[in-house]
Design a protein around this motif. Structure first.
Motif, PDB file in Angstrom:
ATOM      1  N   THR A   1     -10.425  -6.006   1.329  1.00  0.00           N
ATOM      2  CA  THR A   1      -9.881  -5.023   0.652  1.00  0.00           C
ATOM      3  C   THR A   1      -8.836  -3.872   1.468  1.00  0.00           C
ATOM      4  O   THR A   1      -7.830  -3.524   1.426  1.00  0.00           O
ATOM      5  N   LYS A   2      -9.390  -3.554   2.716  1.00  0.00           N
ATOM      6  CA  LYS A   2      -8.899  -2.552   3.632  1.00  0.00           C
ATOM      7  C   LYS A   2      -8.160  -3.148   4.652  1.00  0.00           C
ATOM      8  O   LYS A   2      -7.389  -2.606   5.321  1.00  0.00           O
ATOM      9  N   SER A   3      -8.363  -4.283   5.040  1.00  0.00           N
ATOM     10  CA  SER A   3      -7.503  -4.874   6.053  1.00  0.00           C
ATOM     11  C   SER A   3      -6.683  -5.844   5.676  1.00  0.00           C
ATOM     12  O   SER A   3      -5.902  -6.534   6.453  1.00  0.00           O
ATOM     13  N   ASN A   4      -6.530  -5.876   4.276  1.00  0.00           N
ATOM     14  CA  ASN A   4      -5.617  -7.154   3.760  1.00  0.00           C
ATOM     15  C   ASN A   4      -5.571  -8.407   4.132  1.00  0.00           C
ATOM     16  O   ASN A   4      -4.447  -8.980   4.351  1.00  0.00           O
ATOM     17  N   ASP A   5      -6.718  -9.128   4.186  1.00  0.00           N
ATOM     18  CA  ASP A   5      -6.697 -10.255   4.798  1.00  0.00           C
ATOM     19  C   ASP A   5      -8.167 -11.038   4.113  1.00  0.00           C
ATOM     20  O   ASP A   5      -9.049 -10.611   3.684  1.00  0.00           O
ATOM     21  N   VAL A   6      -7.983 -12.406   4.331  1.00  0.00           N
ATOM     22  CA  VAL A   6      -9.134 -13.382   4.035  1.00  0.00           C
ATOM     23  C   VAL A   6      -9.814 -13.983   5.133  1.00  0.00           C
ATOM     24  O   VAL A   6      -8.998 -14.584   5.778  1.00  0.00           O
ATOM     25  N   TRP A   7     -11.102 -13.887   5.402  1.00  0.00           N
ATOM     26  CA  TRP A   7     -11.519 -14.276   6.537  1.00  0.00           C
ATOM     27  C   TRP A   7     -12.422 -15.652   6.080  1.00  0.00           C
ATOM     28  O   TRP A   7     -12.860 -15.753   4.826  1.00  0.00           O
ATOM     29  N   LEU A   8     -12.495 -16.660   6.778  1.00  0.00           N
ATOM     30  CA  LEU A   8     -13.217 -17.981   6.565  1.00  0.00           C
ATOM     31  C   LEU A   8     -14.366 -18.199   7.547  1.00  0.00           C
ATOM     32  O   LEU A   8     -14.198 -18.043   8.711  1.00  0.00           O
ATOM     33  N   ILE A   9     -15.364 -18.462   6.764  1.00  0.00           N
ATOM     34  CA  ILE A   9     -16.694 -18.617   7.593  1.00  0.00           C
ATOM     35  C   ILE A   9     -17.006 -20.170   7.246  1.00  0.00           C
ATOM     36  O   ILE A   9     -17.142 -20.634   6.051  1.00  0.00           O
ATOM     37  N   ASP A  10     -17.570 -20.996   8.298  1.00  0.00           N
ATOM     38  CA  ASP A  10     -18.188 -22.136   8.230  1.00  0.00           C
ATOM     39  C   ASP A  10     -19.713 -21.943   7.595  1.00  0.00           C
ATOM     40  O   ASP A  10     -20.481 -21.343   8.247  1.00  0.00           O
ATOM     41  N   PRO A  11     -20.058 -22.608   6.566  1.00  0.00           N
ATOM     42  CA  PRO A  11     -21.304 -22.135   5.801  1.00  0.00           C
ATOM     43  C   PRO A  11     -22.572 -22.877   6.731  1.00  0.00           C
ATOM     44  O   PRO A  11     -23.526 -22.471   6.402  1.00  0.00           O
ATOM     45  N   GLU A  12     -22.305 -23.649   7.486  1.00  0.00           N
ATOM     46  CA  GLU A  12     -23.174 -24.474   8.165  1.00  0.00           C
ATOM     47  C   GLU A  12     -23.493 -23.864   9.538  1.00  0.00           C
ATOM     48  O   GLU A  12     -24.603 -23.801  10.024  1.00  0.00           O
TER      49      GLU A  12
ATOM     50  N   GLY B   1     -11.517 -18.791  10.581  1.00  0.00           N
ATOM     51  CA  GLY B   1     -10.034 -18.381  10.625  1.00  0.00           C
ATOM     52  C   GLY B   1      -9.847 -17.358   9.835  1.00  0.00           C
ATOM     53  O   GLY B   1     -10.931 -16.929   9.328  1.00  0.00           O
ATOM     54  N   LYS B   2      -8.686 -17.133   9.542  1.00  0.00           N
ATOM     55  CA  LYS B   2      -8.227 -15.833   8.658  1.00  0.00           C
ATOM     56  C   LYS B   2      -6.875 -16.019   8.387  1.00  0.00           C
ATOM     57  O   LYS B   2      -5.848 -16.702   8.994  1.00  0.00           O
ATOM     58  N   PHE B   3      -6.396 -15.376   7.287  1.00  0.00           N
ATOM     59  CA  PHE B   3      -4.864 -15.457   7.008  1.00  0.00           C
ATOM     60  C   PHE B   3      -4.595 -13.984   6.021  1.00  0.00           C
ATOM     61  O   PHE B   3      -5.658 -13.512   5.391  1.00  0.00           O
TER      62      PHE B   3
ATOM     63  N   TYR C   1     -15.030 -17.884   1.627  1.00  0.00           N
ATOM     64  CA  TYR C   1     -13.516 -17.316   1.728  1.00  0.00           C
ATOM     65  C   TYR C   1     -13.933 -15.716   1.205  1.00  0.00           C
ATOM     66  O   TYR C   1     -14.608 -15.444   0.277  1.00  0.00           O
ATOM     67  N   VAL C   2     -13.918 -14.805   2.247  1.00  0.00           N
ATOM     68  CA  VAL C   2     -14.065 -13.491   2.275  1.00  0.00           C
ATOM     69  C   VAL C   2     -12.946 -12.633   2.192  1.00  0.00           C
ATOM     70  O   VAL C   2     -12.151 -12.186   3.247  1.00  0.00           O
ATOM     71  N   PRO C   3     -12.221 -11.960   0.936  1.00  0.00           N
ATOM     72  CA  PRO C   3     -11.222 -11.015   0.833  1.00  0.00           C
ATOM     73  C   PRO C   3     -11.648  -9.499   1.345  1.00  0.00           C
ATOM     74  O   PRO C   3     -12.746  -9.081   0.781  1.00  0.00           O
TER      75      PRO C   3
END
Length: 401
Positions: free
Chosen positions: A95-106, A112-114, A91-93
């Motif tokens: 700070t400047k684009s005000n979103d959280v990106w999701l990365i599959d670790p495999e 995804g993002k929200f 889960y990657v927050p």
């Protein structure tokens, strides 16, 4: 780190919180001059204590499963039954684009993002490891977004003032919101998220990262904009001493972590370009270890033998041998800016945000090889790798014991 102008912008607002409880009635302060300490890790290794049970623990704090290692329950793949079914994710927050990106670790792919709230800084595992909180600090619109750790789905935004960082008391009953811009710690009842106490430290500009002693009775906080460290009594919240950091006149202490053996606190300083070493009860500075420009984050290997220090301005990671606190390797990320992150559950991959390059790095902890660099949103900061080994979280991105 947030921009200094953010801190200055809220100074007029401090008058609004003057009525909150403060530590003006503290006991006399013991000020320690860090400049008189040795410049090399002469007190580490040879004088380290033998394994102990760390003495009487703070009331309500879980006992350790083994002597001599506060992270004994967070070894390679030591996932509890509660988290085994959780969705693997980074889960990657941003700070400047005000979103959280999701990365599959495999696969190293963004899946995804929200929305992350206004100025999201860190993704923090809850004390019971069942919820991940996106902490956002924009004033006055900041707050928390809960994430279901099992599914990765975000919940509703809860407005709380200036949630720059988030920690938990050792007994797991209260959350500690580090309101950096107000030099304040806000305590919330985890049962209902009602604020029960606030303590302000005006001398600690940019109060920021912290960790507990092995017994949970002492807290060590960094003061990012004041070039000093505060030592607090966990039960009373009274300041028992402070350290003025004099390695450089404009020091910027950042990540603060207790070593696995409980014998040392390590504090990364971005402007001192290295790591301060304090004893395990934060009574004195014992060493300073140069690592690289912009020393920022500190992480420990799953076998408790190494520390990884990110040097954000230099684009490197310094590896320290925890037996003697000596540097053993330097890993380079070309044109990188490694900031904050955490280890995979098996300890084989170190995930780090690239604060100024808008990407995430994955490094092989056996060789330091860069496995992937993944474009994300703008200003990635305190990412979290999930699930994690361990029994309970004390806060930040990966302080799990």
């Amino acid at each position: 780190m947030v921009a200094y102008r953010r801190l200055r912008a809220v100074v007029p607002a401090l008058a609004l919180v003057a009525g909150l409880a403060s530590c003006t009635d503290r006991t006399p302060t013991d000020k320690a001059d860090a400049g008189s300490a040795p410049t090399g890790p002469t007190s580490a290794g040879a004088t380290a204590a033998s394994p102990t049970d760390f003495g009487p623990l703070a009331p309500g704090m879980p006992t350790y499963p083994a002597a001599g290692n506060v992270y004994a329950a967070a070894g390679p793949d030591q996932l509890t039954e509660a988290v085994r079914g959780d969705r693997p994710m980074v889960y990657v927050p941003n700070t400047k684009s005000n979103d959280v990106w999701l990365i599959d670790p495999e696969t190293y792919q963004v899946v995804g993002k929200f929305p992350g709230g206004p100025e999201p800084q860190h993704v923090v595992p809850s004390y019971d490891l069942r919820t991940l909180y996106v902490a956002s600090s924009q004033i006055p619109k900041g707050g928390l977004i809960p994430i279901d750790a099992r599914t990765g789905e975000p919940g509703e935004f809860r407005n709380l003032e200036d949630v720059y960082n988030l920690y938990f008391t050792p007994d797991g009953k209260q959350a500690i919101v580090v309101a950096e811009a107000y030099q304040r710690l806000d305590f919330y009842d985890l049962a209902n998220w009602q604020r029960v106490r606030s303590v302000r430290f005006p001398e600690c500009g940019g109060i920021n990262h912290m960790d507990y002693s092995a017994d949970g009775r002492t807290m060590l906080f960094s003061c990012e904009f004041a070039n000093r460290m505060l030592v607090l009594d966990t039960a009373s919240l009274r300041k028992v001493r402070e350290f003025r950091l004099t390695r450089t006149p404009d020091g910027m202490p950042q990540d603060t972590r207790l070593t696995p053996d409980g014998q040392h606190f390590l504090v990364a300083d971005m402007h001192a370009n290295g790591v301060y070493v304090f004893d395990g009860q934060a009574t004195r500075q014992t060493a300073f270890i140069p690592t690289g420009r912009g020393a920022h984050g500190i992480y420990f290997s799953r076998d408790a033998r190494q520390a990884y220090v990110t040097n954000r301005e230099e684009g490197t990671v310094t590896v320290l041998d925890l037996a003697d606190l000596k540097r053993t390797a330097t890993w380079r990320i070309p044109n990188g800016s490694p900031d904050m992150g955490g280890l995979s559950a098996d300890g084989k991959v170190l995930w780090l945000s690239g604060r100024f390059t808008d990407e995430v790095y994955a490094l092989d902890t056996a060789t330091g090889k860069l496995l992937a660099r993944i474009p994300v949103g703008k200003g990635p900061h305190g990412l979290t790798v999930w699930p994690q080994p361990g029994r309970y979280s004390l806060g930040h991105t990966s302080n799990i014991r």
